[in-house]
Write a protein that holds these residues in place. Sequence first.
Motif, PDB file in Angstrom:
ATOM      1  N   LEU A 164     -27.555 -53.409 -65.630  1.00 47.40           N
ATOM      2  CA  LEU A 164     -26.499 -52.677 -66.347  1.00 47.40           C
ATOM      3  C   LEU A 164     -26.881 -51.199 -66.400  1.00 47.40           C
ATOM      4  N   ILE A 165     -25.960 -50.349 -65.961  1.00 46.70           N
ATOM      5  CA  ILE A 165     -26.207 -48.909 -65.846  1.00 46.70           C
ATOM      6  C   ILE A 165     -25.116 -48.163 -66.605  1.00 46.70           C
ATOM      7  N   THR A 166     -25.481 -47.056 -67.230  1.00 45.73           N
ATOM      8  CA  THR A 166     -24.484 -46.164 -67.808  1.00 45.73           C
ATOM      9  C   THR A 166     -25.015 -44.739 -67.765  1.00 45.73           C
ATOM     10  N   ASP A 167     -24.171 -43.776 -68.076  1.00 44.82           N
ATOM     11  CA  ASP A 167     -24.624 -42.388 -68.130  1.00 44.82           C
ATOM     12  C   ASP A 167     -24.798 -41.970 -69.585  1.00 44.82           C
ATOM     13  N   SER A 168     -25.398 -40.810 -69.796  1.00 42.26           N
ATOM     14  CA  SER A 168     -25.772 -40.436 -71.161  1.00 42.26           C
ATOM     15  C   SER A 168     -24.583 -40.018 -72.022  1.00 42.26           C
ATOM     16  N   ALA A 169     -23.388 -39.992 -71.457  1.00 39.95           N
ATOM     17  CA  ALA A 169     -22.189 -39.787 -72.279  1.00 39.95           C
ATOM     18  C   ALA A 169     -21.904 -40.995 -73.157  1.00 39.95           C
TER      19      ALA A 169
ATOM     20  N   PHE B 243     -30.089 -49.243 -67.838  1.00 37.80           N
ATOM     21  CA  PHE B 243     -30.556 -48.093 -67.053  1.00 37.80           C
ATOM     22  C   PHE B 243     -29.670 -46.879 -67.349  1.00 37.80           C
ATOM     23  N   LEU B 244     -30.313 -45.733 -67.603  1.00 33.71           N
ATOM     24  CA  LEU B 244     -29.586 -44.532 -68.008  1.00 33.71           C
ATOM     25  C   LEU B 244     -29.587 -43.476 -66.914  1.00 33.71           C
ATOM     26  N   LEU B 245     -28.400 -42.891 -66.680  1.00 30.72           N
ATOM     27  CA  LEU B 245     -28.257 -41.740 -65.787  1.00 30.72           C
ATOM     28  C   LEU B 245     -27.982 -40.524 -66.661  1.00 30.72           C
ATOM     29  N   PRO B 246     -28.980 -39.664 -66.888  1.00 33.47           N
ATOM     30  CA  PRO B 246     -28.810 -38.565 -67.845  1.00 33.47           C
ATOM     31  C   PRO B 246     -28.106 -37.347 -67.261  1.00 33.47           C
ATOM     32  N   PHE B 247     -27.189 -36.795 -68.036  1.00 31.57           N
ATOM     33  CA  PHE B 247     -26.645 -35.484 -67.711  1.00 31.57           C
ATOM     34  C   PHE B 247     -27.756 -34.445 -67.843  1.00 31.57           C
ATOM     35  N   ARG B 248     -27.532 -33.279 -67.285  1.00 32.62           N
ATOM     36  CA  ARG B 248     -28.512 -32.205 -67.389  1.00 32.62           C
ATOM     37  C   ARG B 248     -27.999 -31.128 -68.338  1.00 32.62           C
TER      38      ARG B 248
ATOM     39  N   PRO C  83     -25.449 -35.941 -63.769  1.00 30.20           N
ATOM     40  CA  PRO C  83     -26.750 -36.523 -63.437  1.00 30.20           C
ATOM     41  C   PRO C  83     -27.146 -36.161 -62.010  1.00 30.20           C
ATOM     42  N   ASP C  84     -28.413 -35.855 -61.826  1.00 28.25           N
ATOM     43  CA  ASP C  84     -28.913 -35.466 -60.514  1.00 28.25           C
ATOM     44  C   ASP C  84     -28.739 -36.611 -59.514  1.00 28.25           C
ATOM     45  N   VAL C  85     -28.198 -36.303 -58.333  1.00 28.62           N
ATOM     46  CA  VAL C  85     -27.916 -37.340 -57.332  1.00 28.62           C
ATOM     47  C   VAL C  85     -29.194 -38.049 -56.898  1.00 28.62           C
TER      48      VAL C  85
END
Length: 287
Positions: A6-11, A25-30, A63-65
């Motif tokens: 399970l993946i999501t972004d930091s929003a 799993f987290l995909l962080p914004f910068r 999030p960085d590619v």
Amino acid sequence: MEKIALITDSACDLSIEKLKEYNIFLLPFRIIYKDREFNDRIDIEPDYVYSRLPGEIPTTSLPDVSLIDETFSKIEAEGYTHAICVSVSSAMSGTYNSVRLVAENHPNLKCTLFDSKTVCAPVGAITLAVARMLEFGHSFDEITNALPLIRKNVTGFYTIETLEYLQRGGRIGRVAGTLGEFFDIKPIISVSDDGVYYSYSKARGKKQAVRKLKKLLLDFLEKDKYRIIIMQTGDLAEATEFLNEIKDNKNVIDICISPLSPALGVHVGPGLLGFTVLKEHPLYEKL
């Protein structure tokens, strides 16, 4: 046998503790300052951002590619066969498309990308509903098919202390922002089915706006049972008071406070207060 990541972004506004609890799993914004760059939620806390806003408003980026690719590679290396990614609204961010392009380079991983068409804690509510479905043993196809229903059962509303940061970020015009500040207009904001912000209603002053938010939440609780997330930026005391007025309602399944992600908070500034509701459903609740 399926092993589903399970993946999501930091929003999503989920805390690191909550992400670890459910192995998300987290995909962080910068978050980018003049002298330094941070990964949202990873190496920067919301309160740090809000305390620095009077002096500098940082820029934000997707999030960085390469990090997205590293995350997918890690998932494969850990033996996952499937992945479900819940992303912030594609109408507000390019994250969904970035993840889609990376996922295409990992054909051995069967992946579903879900455009939440929302932002902030509602994204987190959807993600946690999926996490509970995984705990209950639902299959990849069952969860994928349930995602539109989960999204339908989630909504959120918030008000803000000042229009200054929306104005400075170009999200409202200078004239509208100036007039709104002059007349002390506080919008109550939500997200449409198309995944964009809209003004649900307006109030004269913060106190009236908070009263409207409370009535709106109680209207939901008159009809069904809900999980509730109280959203806030930089004013935990106000959010705690709001929570205490609601928590004993018989239709509250669970209630907590979540600070807005720094990457989103820079666009609204300190003093945001709002709520997210996720309606009870047997797919992701133990009834």
